[in-house]
Write a protein that holds these residues in place. Structure first.
Motif, PDB file in Angstrom:
ATOM      1  N   CYS A   3     -78.623 -85.859  51.056  1.00 20.54           N
ATOM      2  CA  CYS A   3     -78.995 -87.241  51.004  1.00 20.54           C
ATOM      3  C   CYS A   3     -77.830 -88.178  51.154  1.00 20.54           C
ATOM      4  CB  CYS A   3     -79.909 -87.328  50.046  1.00 20.54           C
ATOM      5  SG  CYS A   3     -81.582 -86.636  50.037  1.00 20.54           S
ATOM      6  N   HIS A  29     -81.658 -82.872  58.908  1.00 24.81           N
ATOM      7  CA  HIS A  29     -81.866 -83.396  57.578  1.00 24.81           C
ATOM      8  C   HIS A  29     -83.284 -84.466  57.584  1.00 24.81           C
ATOM      9  CE1 HIS A  29     -81.123 -84.517  53.341  1.00 24.81           C
ATOM     10  NE2 HIS A  29     -81.507 -85.868  53.518  1.00 24.81           N
ATOM     11  N   CYS A  33     -86.481 -84.235  55.008  1.00 24.81           N
ATOM     12  CA  CYS A  33     -86.499 -84.878  53.917  1.00 24.81           C
ATOM     13  C   CYS A  33     -87.161 -86.260  53.977  1.00 24.81           C
ATOM     14  CB  CYS A  33     -84.986 -85.286  53.485  1.00 24.81           C
ATOM     15  SG  CYS A  33     -84.730 -86.323  52.108  1.00 24.81           S
ATOM     16  N   CYS A  36     -85.460 -89.772  52.974  1.00 23.62           N
ATOM     17  CA  CYS A  36     -84.329 -90.348  54.112  1.00 23.62           C
ATOM     18  C   CYS A  36     -85.107 -90.870  55.202  1.00 23.62           C
ATOM     19  CB  CYS A  36     -83.179 -89.003  54.432  1.00 23.62           C
ATOM     20  SG  CYS A  36     -82.286 -88.932  53.066  1.00 23.62           S
TER      21      CYS A  36
HETATM   22 ZN   LIG Z   1     -82.390 -86.879  52.530  1.00 25.16          ZN
END
Ligand SMILES: [Zn+2]
Length: 81
Positions: A3, A29, A33, A36
Motif C-alpha cells: 500500500c 495491487h 487491495c 487502495c
Molecule cells: Zn493497498
C-alpha cells in the motif's frame, strides 16, 4: 507492491508519468487491495471536480458578485459575534 508503494506512485499514476512496469504492478495491487481501490476512486473524483471547475471558470463579474456577497455575510457575522 504494498500500500505504501502504491500511494507513493499515485501522483505519477494520475500524471501518466508512470513506467509500464510500475503500471502493471499498480494494477495488480489494485486487483488485490480494496483499500487502495477506494483511495484511487476518491482521488480521481477529487481531480475530476477540480478539472471541472477549470472548465466552468466563473466570469470576473460573477466572481466580484460572489466575493462581495461572501464579504457582506462575513461582516454581518462578525458584527453579530
Ligand atoms: Zn493497498
Amino acid at each position: 507492491m504494498n500500500c505504501t508503494d502504491f500511494l507513493s506512485q499515485l501522483t505519477d499514476y494520475f500524471d501518466g508519468q508512470i513506467s509500464p512496469e510500475l503500471l502493471a504492478e499498480v494494477r495488480t495491487h489494485l486487483g488485490e487491495c480494496d483499500h487502495c481501490k477506494i483511495v484511487l476512486n476518491t482521488t480521481r473524483q477529487t481531480i475530476e471536480v477540480y478539472r471541472g471547475n477549470e472548465i466552468y471558470e466563473v466570469s470576473d463579474e460573477l466572481r466580484e458578485r460572489l466575493h462581495s456577497a461572501i464579504m457582506t455575510k462575513c461582516i454581518a457575522a462578525r458584527k453579530r459575534a
